[in-house]
Every structure is written in structure tokens, then in C-alpha cells.
Design an enzyme around this catalytic site. Structure first.
Site, mmCIF file in Angstrom:
data_model
loop_
_atom_site.group_PDB
_atom_site.id
_atom_site.type_symbol
_atom_site.label_atom_id
_atom_site.label_comp_id
_atom_site.label_asym_id
_atom_site.label_seq_id
_atom_site.Cartn_x
_atom_site.Cartn_y
_atom_site.Cartn_z
ATOM 1 C CB CYS A 197 6.245 7.855 -5.862
ATOM 2 S SG CYS A 197 6.672 8.991 -4.878
ATOM 3 C CG ASP A 239 2.972 5.298 1.138
ATOM 4 O OD1 ASP A 239 3.919 6.145 1.506
ATOM 5 O OD2 ASP A 239 2.647 5.100 -0.387
ATOM 6 C CG HIS A 267 6.040 5.341 -0.876
ATOM 7 N ND1 HIS A 267 5.072 5.875 -1.523
ATOM 8 C CD2 HIS A 267 7.163 5.778 -1.713
ATOM 9 C CE1 HIS A 267 5.184 6.617 -2.564
ATOM 10 N NE2 HIS A 267 6.637 6.641 -2.841
#
Lengths: 103, 360
Positions: free
Chosen positions: B152, B305, B334
Site C-alpha cells: 500500500c 482494488d 486490496h
């Protein structure tokens, strides 16, 4: 042939997809975002104002406390002096009394 | 739009009457127990503390194989989520999967930002804190360089560090880290300067509170919570399911505050100016030109995502100069890509094999 029964999951999933699509559309719309942004900014400015007020109030409180403390110390000092004077007067009176008795 | 909302409300009332009320009440009543269970599961892979600095900790996992590969892997999570998403539960641990490959795994735990972190700029997180963790990993392992695995926001941080210290990075993995911030993602829209006054937010709040971040994450798709409730209701007697469910619930509701100055730069430079794409993003005054990355690089994106849309992640693959580079696009989301039920057959083996080949 009959249709298979619609389960709660199927119904909820279908409903969730519909509401999610609706929400996605709403939450991307300039009208919504402009209002949300304005409200957030207004809340933040209010918070800043409240914090400034609280800060000023805390400062005033501290000043008032400090002033009160000074006055208390002054009074204590005066009281001590009065006590001292009173003790000295007592001793003087005693001395004069003793002198009178001897004279 | 109002008529559509009326229809949706009417349908909801029918669902509520058809049993959803019971599902929802059961789910909300179980929240405390779910969180308590979650706490017993997360971050359980045995590790040793090798460095601490403020709220930051650097963990080195104990080996699970007789021999280890010489190049250590340093996992860099997002600044605003707990690291334990990469070590969610004993049976759902990315760190554990890498250890079983014979990799020497280090985990950076940013900890929970406090008032002392408010003024620390993003630059200091990358060249300072991350940089020092790289040094500790090098010293501990005796390796010249490390493999960086950024997840991330950690993907962007690892990539920026690789640009600035290429000799320290043997390999780079960007796991769902956005590079192009002007994408179709909802955060890209919500953070536009005409809607979000970043300076006012940081000047007023300092660190961005975890509660506000949690609310924001939740608002991406609030109705999703109903499906979670239904998942729980349907499988509440299945211990294998409820364990992972509890750990996931704990993690998704447990963000950490975003340090104020780091947030200011992150949102203004990346989300609002998209500075990483136009080459104007700087760290410690040095431009972060992704084309300067020559280390072997693996970019992994997830097609579903909604936090870091896959195209905005995949851009890294196109921008770098590495001769050895690979792009993998997984059919997941995600978070699911890292800890979902198919992570053990999708992400972990591909990532583990790629790292193992480059950690010898």
C-alpha cells in the site's frame, strides 16, 4: 419448472450492489463533495475558534489564580506583621506593668 | 435520484423484515467478542525486536527453515495501518509464507503516531526511519543490501527509498502501492483541493485521528458491512472461518493516526499534484525519478482494488528502468490479495518464489 427460492443472501447481495452503486455515484458528485468539504472546513474552523476561546479562558483563569495567590501571600504577610506587632505590644505592656510594680 | 433512494429504502425495509434484522443484531452484539478473539491471533509469528525508535519497532522473524537466504526481506507496511495485516493469524500469514521459503524476514512496525510525531515530515519517515531500519537489517544479516517489500503506502515509500539509495536495495516489491494518484479511485476524488483543505485539517487536528481515517475507509462502501454481517451469521459456527474473520475485523477497524506533516505532504504532493507521475516529487530535496530504479522489481496489483486501483499501481512497472521486472495482476481486492482465502495459492507462492530467486 418453478423458480428456485431467493435466499436472504441473494436478496441482500442484490440490494447491496444497488445501494453501493448509488452511494458511489453520490459520493463522487461535485454537489455532494462541495457540501461535505464546506461542512468539514466549517467544523474545523469552529474547533479552531473553540480552542482559541478555551485557550484564552485558561489563560485568564491562570492569571486570576496568580493574582489571587499574590493577594493571599500579601494578606498572610500582613497577618504575620500584625501578629508580630501584637506580640510586641503584649511584651511592652508586660514590661510596663512589671516596671510599675517595681517603681 | 430521490426516487431511486425511496425504492432502495423500501427494499431494505422488506429485507429487514425478512430476517436481516436478526442477522444485524447478532453481528453487532458479537463485536466485542470478535475483537477479543482477533487480538489473540494477530502478529503471532515468533520474532525478535532488533530496533526501536519512538513508536517504531523493527522485528526480525525467527527462521522456520534450517538454512536462510542471505539477502533479507524488509516488509514496509502503510503508515496508517497496523503491520499485522502481513501476519494476520498463524494460518493466514504472509510473513510466515516467506519464512517457509527460507527468507530472512524483517517487519517494520510504524507503531501508533503520537503528538511527538506530528511535525515529522514524510521525508524523515523514508530516509530517516526506513533508512535506519534498512541499516539495521543489513547489519544484522551481514548482507550488503536488502529486498524491500512495500505494501500500500509502503510501496511508494519503498520505491522512493530505492531511488535515493540504490546500492542498499537488492530487489523491490510494490504490493498494491499507488504511483499514479490521479486515478479513478474514490480517494483521488475525495482529496481534490476544491473539496479538501489539507492545511486547515492538519493545522487544526495535528495528527489525523484514527477515528477519522476509520470513518473515511468505512465511507468508501458503507453497505459492505451488511455482507460482513451476513458472512458472520452464516458461518458463525465454523471456527476456521470465525478466527480469520475476527482477525480481519480487528485489523480493518484498527487504523493508526496519520502523522500530521506527513499527511500534509502525502495528500498535497501525491493526491492533489500527482507529483510522483510528473517527476516533481522530492524527498529531502532530491527528485524521486522512478526511471532511476534499476533494481529487480516486482509490481503486484489487484484488479478489484478500490483503494489503489490496479492501473495506478501498475504504472510503476512502466516507469522504472529495471531490466529484471515483472507485473502481476491478481483477481482480488486490496486486502484480500494479502490475507484472503486464496492468498495462499495466489500471492504468497508467486511473491515467495520471486523473492527467493533474488535473495540468494
Amino acid at each position: 419448472m418453478t423458480e428456485p427460492p431467493v435466499t436472504l443472501r441473494q436478496s441482500v447481495e442484490a440490494w447491496e450492489r444497488a445501494i453501493a452503486a448509488y452511494w458511489d455515484e453520490v459520493s463522487r458528485s461535485p454537489e455532494f463533495l462541495t457540501r461535505a468539504g464546506q461542512q468539514l472546513s466549517a467544523s474545523l474552523r469552529s474547533r479552531q475558534r473553540i480552542e482559541r476561546m478555551l485557550h484564552a479562558a485558561a489563560l485568564n483563569l491562570a492569571l486570576a489564580y496568580q493574582q489571587g495567590e499574590r493577594q493571599r501571600l500579601l494578606l498572610e504577610h500582613l497577618q504575620a506583621r500584625l501578629d508580630d506587632l501584637s506580640a510586641r505590644l503584649d511584651r511592652l505592656e508586660q514590661h510596663l506593668g512589671d516596671g510599675g510594680a517595681h517603681g | 435520484m430521490a426516487a431511486r433512494m425511496d425504492d432502495l429504502l423500501e427494499q431494505w425495509a422488506a429485507l429487514w423484515g425478512a430476517g436481516m434484522a436478526q442477522v444485524w443484531r447478532s453481528y453487532t452484539a458479537a463485536q466485542d467478542a470478535i475483537r477479543a478473539t482477533g487480538r489473540t491471533l494477530v502478529g503471532q509469528t515468533p520474532a525478535r525486536l532488533v530496533h526501536a525508535e519512538g513508536s517504531l519497532r523493527l522485528l526480525r522473524y525467527l527462521p522456520q527453515t534450517e538454512t536462510q537466504r542471505p539477502v533479507p526481506v524488509l516488509c514496509v507496511p502503510s503508515l496508517i495501518n497496523h503491520y499485522y495485516v502481513m501476519d494476520l493469524a498463524p494460518e493466514r500469514s504472509l510473513a510466515g509464507a516467506l519464512l517457509r521459503r527460507g527468507l530472512d524476514v524483517y517487519m517494520l512496525d510504524w507503531g501508533v503516531a503520537t503528538a511527538a510525531d506530528r511535525a515529522r515530515p514524510l521525508d524523515a519517515y523514508i530516509t530517516g526511519l526506513l533508512g535506519r531500519c534498512v541499516e539495521v537489517a543489513r547489519r544484522e544479516s551481514g548482507s550488503e543490501s536488502v529486498a524491500l517489500l512495500g505494501y500500500c503506502m509502503g510501496g511508494m515509500m519503498a520505491a522512493a527509498y530505492t531511488v535515493l539509495a540504490p546500492d542498499r536495495v537488492a530487489a523491490l516489491v510494490n504490493l498494491a502501492g499507488p504511483v499514479n494518484y490521479h486515478d479513478d479511485g474514490i480517494y483521488s476524488v475525495w482529496t481534490r483541493p476544491e473539496y479538501l483543505d489539507v492545511d486547515l485539517l492538519v493545522d487544526t487536528l495535528g495528527n489525523i485521528p484514527a477515528e477519522l481515517l476509520n470513518f473515511t475507509f468505512h465511507m468508501v462502501r458503507p453497505s459492505d458491512e451488511l455482507l460482513r454481517a451476513l458472512d458472520y451469521w452464516e458461518r458463525r459456527d465454523d471456527p476456521a472461518f470465525t478466527r480469520i474473520f475476527a482477525a480481519m475485523q480487528l485489523w480493518t477497524r484498527d487504523p493508526t493516526p496519520f502523522p500530521g506533516e506527513a499527511f500534509r505532504k502525502y495528500v498535497k504532493d501525491l493526491y492533489q499534484r500527482n507529483a510522483l507521475m510528473d517527476g516533481t516529487f522530492t524527498i529531502d530535496g532530491q527528485p524521486i525519478d522512478l526511471a532511476r530504479i534499476t533494481a529487480p522489481t516486482l509490481t503486484i496489483a489487484a484488479r478489484r482494488d478500490h483503494i489503489a486501483p490496479w492501473e495506478s499501481v501498475a504504472v510503476l512497472h512502466e516507469r522504472i528502468s529495471s531490466a529484471d521486472r515483472q507485473l502481476i495482476v491478481l483477481e482480488s481486492g486490496h486486502i484480500g490479495m494479502v490475507v484472503g482465502s486464496d492468498a495462499g495459492t495466489q500471492l504468497w507462492p508467486q511473491l515467495g518464489a520471486w523473492l527467493a530467486q533474488r535473495s540468494s
